[in-house]
Design an enzyme around this catalytic site. Sequence first.
Site, PDB file in Angstrom:
ATOM      1  N   LYS A   1       0.777  -1.112   0.020  1.00  0.00           N
ATOM      2  CA  LYS A   1       0.033  -0.033  -0.105  1.00  0.00           C
ATOM      3  C   LYS A   1       0.756   1.084   0.085  1.00  0.00           C
ATOM      4  CE  LYS A   1      -4.026  -1.910   0.502  1.00  0.00           C
ATOM      5  NZ  LYS A   1      -5.314  -1.827  -0.719  1.00  0.00           N
TER       6      LYS A   1
ATOM      7  N   ASP B   1      -0.177  -0.623  -4.402  1.00  0.00           N
ATOM      8  CA  ASP B   1      -1.367  -0.189  -4.645  1.00  0.00           C
ATOM      9  C   ASP B   1      -1.639   1.093  -4.040  1.00  0.00           C
ATOM     10  OD1 ASP B   1      -4.132   0.050  -4.762  1.00  0.00           O
ATOM     11  OD2 ASP B   1      -4.630  -1.873  -3.500  1.00  0.00           O
TER      12      ASP B   1
ATOM     13  N   ASN C   1      -4.529   2.969  -4.210  1.00  0.00           N
ATOM     14  CA  ASN C   1      -5.918   3.122  -3.837  1.00  0.00           C
ATOM     15  C   ASN C   1      -6.428   4.614  -4.168  1.00  0.00           C
ATOM     16  OD1 ASN C   1      -5.573   0.973  -1.370  1.00  0.00           O
ATOM     17  ND2 ASN C   1      -7.254   0.661  -2.539  1.00  0.00           N
TER      18      ASN C   1
ATOM     19  N   GLU D   1      -1.131  -0.591  -9.082  1.00  0.00           N
ATOM     20  CA  GLU D   1      -2.640  -0.620  -8.846  1.00  0.00           C
ATOM     21  C   GLU D   1      -3.101   0.570  -8.495  1.00  0.00           C
ATOM     22  OE1 GLU D   1      -3.506  -4.161  -6.577  1.00  0.00           O
ATOM     23  OE2 GLU D   1      -5.477  -3.238  -6.160  1.00  0.00           O
TER      24      GLU D   1
ATOM     25  N   ASP E   1      -8.501  -1.494 -10.367  1.00  0.00           N
ATOM     26  CA  ASP E   1      -9.176  -2.217  -9.143  1.00  0.00           C
ATOM     27  C   ASP E   1     -10.609  -1.525  -8.929  1.00  0.00           C
ATOM     28  OD1 ASP E   1     -10.204  -3.312  -6.866  1.00  0.00           O
ATOM     29  OD2 ASP E   1      -8.516  -2.812  -5.612  1.00  0.00           O
TER      30      ASP E   1
ATOM     31  N   LYS F   1     -11.918  -8.698  -8.468  1.00  0.00           N
ATOM     32  CA  LYS F   1     -12.403  -9.157  -7.114  1.00  0.00           C
ATOM     33  C   LYS F   1     -13.783  -9.507  -7.396  1.00  0.00           C
ATOM     34  CE  LYS F   1      -9.523  -6.141  -4.442  1.00  0.00           C
ATOM     35  NZ  LYS F   1      -9.336  -4.656  -4.034  1.00  0.00           N
TER      36      LYS F   1
HETATM   37 MG    MG Z   1      -6.561  -2.395  -4.917  1.00  0.00          MG
END
Ligand code: MG
Length: 379
Positions: free
Chosen positions: A172, A198, A200, A226, A251, A275
């Site tokens: 992250k 990632d 976000n 990501e 994502d 996901k």
């Molecule tokens: Mg993600």
Amino acid sequence: MTPLEPLPPVTVEGIELVTVRLPLATPLRSAAGTRADRPVLLVHVVARESEGWAECVAEASPTYAPEFVDGASLVLRDHLVPRAWAGPTGDALALGTVLDEVRGHPMAKAALELAVLDAQLRVAGRSLADWLGATATAVPAGAALGLHATADDLLAEADQARAAGAARLRVKIAPGRAVEPLRALRAHVGEATLLQADANGTFRLDEPTHRAELAALDEVGLACLEQPLAPDDLTGSARLARQLATPICLDEPITSLGALEAAVALGACGILCLKPGRVGGWITARALHDRCVELGLPVWTGGMLETGVGRAANLAVAALPGMSLPADLDPRGRFAPDLADPRFPGSDGLVPVPTGPGTGAVPDPAVLADVSVVGCPPG
Ligand code: MG
């Protein structure tokens, strides 16, 4: 791949929403904050022939996606379950069309559809993985490392994850906390270790310091970067994809087949984090997987800090033949206690794919001893 085979419908007699709050074994930090526990919403379908369970991936707060546990519970109770009762309640393949009368809410829809599918598969004596067309019997596990204040803390967590059997590390990151930690991690683990980052959606292309950090990250040798930009900034993602050698993984914004088509048409998506709980269910996840294979688009199975119940269901997708990176199946214990066997890697470093009927997991009744249950009766 071959079309999904119709399954005999079950006669649904009851649908319950079960909420349990599970403590995390260690707090988890991301750009959205630190979490010490996780409220878990489960859908329980009671059929005359069997029962089915599914975990909703919605989180406590609407910070990853607009959905959150209390909202998902409400939309299930007041909008999705009443439509299911009025339609093909016991047939997951037919249920999706009925649930699509409600706009959005893919996490809530996915849980209801999977609970029905789980009940049907248990009657049919088939595993979810087998029904979806999975080919792998075991898959490598990827770990998700939290957002750390210092590189030393990140390296310590990376060592823990690798000792537990992680085949790749997903870190992250956030603006100002990306380049130095990842450079240090790359130097620590060597060139051969699969690394992903990632963000976000926390970086912005109109911020020069963010652009400079993203350019520097391109030198780290990531398998993918990501969600660097906001979920709705698909044109920005397309611009960034043209500037970086590192593939841009999407994502959050890929909530349907249509969303994937749009992102790919724009050149915004170089690899998909799939996901099942985010795209409206396991049936849609199979369709997205198949489309990625057709397009030659790399795809891997992401996770949402699921309990053992959700991890078992994700494994069925992670075992599909088109997967190109290890799945989010963190090999460290996340919950104490967990709702079901979290399925850690064996001595060969691989996580066995469940072979039992349905998803292969039901919640431990002892952990469900003190929970909130909302019944959703027909009519
Ligand atoms: Mg993600």
